[in-house]
Write an enzyme that holds these catalytic residues in place. Structure first.
Site, PDB file in Angstrom:
ATOM      1  N   ASN A  95      -1.842   5.609   4.885  1.00  0.00           N
ATOM      2  CA  ASN A  95      -2.380   4.743   5.937  1.00  0.00           C
ATOM      3  C   ASN A  95      -2.113   5.349   7.312  1.00  0.00           C
ATOM      4  O   ASN A  95      -1.171   6.122   7.489  1.00  0.00           O
ATOM      5  CB  ASN A  95      -1.666   3.380   5.911  1.00  0.00           C
ATOM      6  CG  ASN A  95      -2.109   2.519   4.761  1.00  0.00           C
ATOM      7  OD1 ASN A  95      -1.628   2.643   3.646  1.00  0.00           O
ATOM      8  ND2 ASN A  95      -3.038   1.634   5.032  1.00  0.00           N
TER       9      ASN A  95
ATOM     10  N   ASP B 209       0.840  -1.206   0.000  1.00  0.00           N
ATOM     11  CA  ASP B 209       0.000   0.000   0.000  1.00  0.00           C
ATOM     12  C   ASP B 209       0.873   1.253   0.000  1.00  0.00           C
ATOM     13  O   ASP B 209       0.598   2.230  -0.702  1.00  0.00           O
ATOM     14  CB  ASP B 209      -0.901  -0.029   1.250  1.00  0.00           C
ATOM     15  CG  ASP B 209      -2.117   0.862   1.128  1.00  0.00           C
ATOM     16  OD1 ASP B 209      -2.028   1.926   0.493  1.00  0.00           O
ATOM     17  OD2 ASP B 209      -3.171   0.514   1.693  1.00  0.00           O
TER      18      ASP B 209
ATOM     19  N   CYS C  38      -4.585   4.625  -2.308  1.00  0.00           N
ATOM     20  CA  CYS C  38      -4.987   3.987  -3.559  1.00  0.00           C
ATOM     21  C   CYS C  38      -4.993   5.045  -4.658  1.00  0.00           C
ATOM     22  O   CYS C  38      -5.699   6.043  -4.555  1.00  0.00           O
ATOM     23  CB  CYS C  38      -6.384   3.371  -3.398  1.00  0.00           C
ATOM     24  SG  CYS C  38      -7.034   2.720  -4.948  1.00  0.00           S
TER      25      CYS C  38
HETATM   26  N1  COA Z   1      -0.954  -8.412 -13.586  1.00  0.00           N
HETATM   27  C1  COA Z   1      -0.305  -7.989 -14.715  1.00  0.00           C
HETATM   28  N2  COA Z   1      -0.932  -7.741 -15.883  1.00  0.00           N
HETATM   29  C2  COA Z   1      -2.258  -7.931 -15.928  1.00  0.00           C
HETATM   30  C3  COA Z   1      -2.971  -8.374 -14.812  1.00  0.00           C
HETATM   31  C4  COA Z   1      -2.274  -8.606 -13.616  1.00  0.00           C
HETATM   32  N3  COA Z   1      -2.894  -8.998 -12.495  1.00  0.00           N
HETATM   33  N4  COA Z   1      -4.272  -8.467 -15.146  1.00  0.00           N
HETATM   34  C5  COA Z   1      -4.375  -8.099 -16.442  1.00  0.00           C
HETATM   35  N5  COA Z   1      -3.156  -7.784 -16.904  1.00  0.00           N
HETATM   36  C6  COA Z   1      -2.846  -7.325 -18.248  1.00  0.00           C
HETATM   37  C7  COA Z   1      -3.376  -8.264 -19.307  1.00  0.00           C
HETATM   38  O1  COA Z   1      -2.446  -9.281 -19.590  1.00  0.00           O
HETATM   39  C8  COA Z   1      -3.569  -7.347 -20.455  1.00  0.00           C
HETATM   40  O2  COA Z   1      -2.294  -7.074 -21.033  1.00  0.00           O
HETATM   41  P1  COA Z   1      -2.144  -6.802 -22.592  1.00  0.00           P
HETATM   42  O3  COA Z   1      -2.976  -5.592 -22.877  1.00  0.00           O
HETATM   43  O4  COA Z   1      -0.675  -6.575 -22.747  1.00  0.00           O
HETATM   44  O5  COA Z   1      -2.660  -8.049 -23.242  1.00  0.00           O
HETATM   45  C9  COA Z   1      -4.029  -6.052 -19.801  1.00  0.00           C
HETATM   46  O6  COA Z   1      -3.532  -6.100 -18.464  1.00  0.00           O
HETATM   47  C10 COA Z   1      -5.526  -5.900 -19.806  1.00  0.00           C
HETATM   48  O7  COA Z   1      -6.123  -7.057 -19.216  1.00  0.00           O
HETATM   49  P2  COA Z   1      -7.603  -7.004 -18.586  1.00  0.00           P
HETATM   50  O8  COA Z   1      -7.948  -8.305 -17.995  1.00  0.00           O
HETATM   51  O9  COA Z   1      -8.525  -6.431 -19.604  1.00  0.00           O
HETATM   52  O10 COA Z   1      -7.369  -6.046 -17.402  1.00  0.00           O
HETATM   53  P3  COA Z   1      -7.868  -4.552 -17.264  1.00  0.00           P
HETATM   54  O11 COA Z   1      -7.251  -3.642 -18.216  1.00  0.00           O
HETATM   55  O12 COA Z   1      -9.335  -4.583 -17.166  1.00  0.00           O
HETATM   56  O13 COA Z   1      -7.228  -4.181 -15.848  1.00  0.00           O
HETATM   57  C11 COA Z   1      -6.725  -4.856 -13.653  1.00  0.00           C
HETATM   58  C12 COA Z   1      -7.760  -4.748 -14.714  1.00  0.00           C
HETATM   59  C13 COA Z   1      -7.423  -5.450 -12.458  1.00  0.00           C
HETATM   60  C14 COA Z   1      -5.603  -5.760 -14.060  1.00  0.00           C
HETATM   61  C15 COA Z   1      -6.133  -3.476 -13.362  1.00  0.00           C
HETATM   62  O14 COA Z   1      -7.166  -2.542 -13.251  1.00  0.00           O
HETATM   63  C16 COA Z   1      -5.351  -3.471 -12.077  1.00  0.00           C
HETATM   64  O15 COA Z   1      -4.233  -3.958 -12.020  1.00  0.00           O
HETATM   65  N6  COA Z   1      -5.898  -2.907 -11.013  1.00  0.00           N
HETATM   66  C17 COA Z   1      -5.296  -2.931  -9.711  1.00  0.00           C
HETATM   67  C18 COA Z   1      -5.388  -1.586  -9.096  1.00  0.00           C
HETATM   68  C19 COA Z   1      -4.681  -1.570  -7.776  1.00  0.00           C
HETATM   69  O16 COA Z   1      -3.718  -2.257  -7.523  1.00  0.00           O
HETATM   70  N7  COA Z   1      -5.179  -0.696  -6.881  1.00  0.00           N
HETATM   71  C20 COA Z   1      -4.623  -0.491  -5.605  1.00  0.00           C
HETATM   72  C21 COA Z   1      -4.738  -1.635  -4.679  1.00  0.00           C
HETATM   73  S1  COA Z   1      -6.353  -1.955  -4.126  1.00  0.00           S
HETATM   74 ZN    ZN Z   2      -4.975   1.111   1.882  1.00  0.00          ZN
END
Ligand code: COA
Ligand code: ZN
Length: 302
Positions: free
Chosen positions: A252, A19, A243
């Site tokens: 935090n 975080d 976040c």
């Molecule tokens: N780790 C690494 N790459 C990831 C991944 C992961 N967990 N999940 C998806 N990807 C990649 C895919 O391989 C794809 O790559 P490409 O475009 O090169 O083929 C791309 O991301 C899109 O995949 P998709 O499933 O459509 O994901 P998305 O674009 O809808 O993104 C998340 C969704 C969840 C992956 C993204 O929003 C995310 O990482 N969010 C986390 C936010 C976070 O950490 N917030 C703070 C903590 S709560």
């Molecule tokens: Zn937090």
């Protein structure tokens, strides 16, 4: 002895390496992350969030998750329980491949924040959580329920939405629940109301509280939770964190502030405050951060 009905000991999960680092404005070199993880692990935290397996496009700071996870396992596995945050099945698979044994699945009680943070509906996230619970190779899986009290886009979050997620997750076999005030804007009254609702619905379950300190209510919210018998908290050394998809939220609650208050109340944490303060000062120097925690200011000559 305490004159206040609170637990005698609490468990602190340190979340700085996940975080804390995820919201730092400039890229943190992987070697500096490793040094800080070593410093924190040396303090004796039983549990620590080590990194997150998320899209590097969403959170560039976490691009080195596999290397960090492997490093942690080489040095600290068996000493500290290292937890990896995952937002989807791909993240869980990547985490397990890198050797993570404890996962925390991130989803939000607020539909709007879940969409902003993970581009999924809450139902979609729950379906993915169910799939992750069916994977092989982990020892422990938990959920972190972001925006459990307030949402940057939708305002107050009904306790029912938190209860629904906990109920579904328990059905899937999830062992750890974290209820998070991602915005750091929940009041003690709101915390009491939501925790009362959770405890009524699921008597006997343990859950951790994760408070951000945007409004300075962090310790007041901890005290509220302590008086309700909660004994598990997630905090970040040097009050880092936030976040990137929750505009307005700050860091935090500082681990040193929690340890300081616990110590003054006779509540055991297993963490030495003086050593923790040294580590938090070190983090602020390494990352060129202004230290905002209260304990660091008050205990300057500690
Ligand atoms: N780790 C690494 N790459 C990831 C991944 C992961 N967990 N999940 C998806 N990807 C990649 C895919 O391989 C794809 O790559 P490409 O475009 O090169 O083929 C791309 O991301 C899109 O995949 P998709 O499933 O459509 O994901 P998305 O674009 O809808 O993104 C998340 C969704 C969840 C992956 C993204 O929003 C995310 O990482 N969010 C986390 C936010 C976070 O950490 N917030 C703070 C903590 S709560
Ligand atoms: Zn937090």
């Amino acid at each position: 002895m305490l004159g206040m009905n609170v637990p005698e000991t609490i468990v602190i999960t340190e979340v700085c390496p996940r975080d804390g680092f995820q919201n730092h404005k400039t890229p943190i070199p992987t070697d500096v992350k490793k040094e800080i993880i070593d410093d924190l692990c040396g303090l004796g935290f039983p549990r620590m969030e080590i990194t997150s397996f998320v899209s590097p496009r969403a959170i560039p700071q976490m691009h080195d998750a596999p290397e960090i996870m492997r490093y942690f396992n080489e040095k600290w596995k068996g000493v500290v329980r290292g937890i990896a945050l995952v937002p989807n099945i791909k993240g869980a698979e990547n985490a397990l491949e890198a050797g993570a044994k404890s996962l925390i699945f991130a989803l939000s009680a607020s539909e709007k924040h879940n969409m902003a943070n993970t581009r999924r509906t809450v139902e979609g996230s729950l379906a993915e959580l169910r799939e992750i619970c069916g994977l092989q190779g982990y020892e422990e899986i938990g959920i972190g329920i972001a925006t459990s009290f307030t949402c940057p886009f939708a305002g107050d979050v009904p306790a029912e939405d938190v209860v629904r997620i906990i109920g579904a997750s328990l059905d899937f076999g999830v062992a750890h629940i974290t209820v998070a005030d991602t915005m750091g804007t929940a009041s003690p009254l709101q915390v009491e109301k939501t925790l009362t609702r959770i405890k009524k619905e699921f008597p006997g379950i343990d859950f951790a509280l994760h408070f951000h300190d945007t409004y300075g209510f962090g310790l007041a919210n901890v005290l509220t939770a302590l008086r309700m018998g909660c004994d598990s908290f997630e905090t970040s050394a040097a009050s880092m964190g936030g976040c990137p998809f929750a505009p307005g939220a700050t860091g935090n609650l500082a681990t040193e502030d929690l340890v300081n208050m616990a110590e003054k109340m006779g509540i055991g944490t297993g963490i030495d405050l003086a050593r923790l303060l040294t580590v938090s000062r070190g983090i602020s120097e390494k990352l060129e951060l202004k230290l905002s925690s209260h304990a660091v200011g008050a205990c300057r000559n500690f």
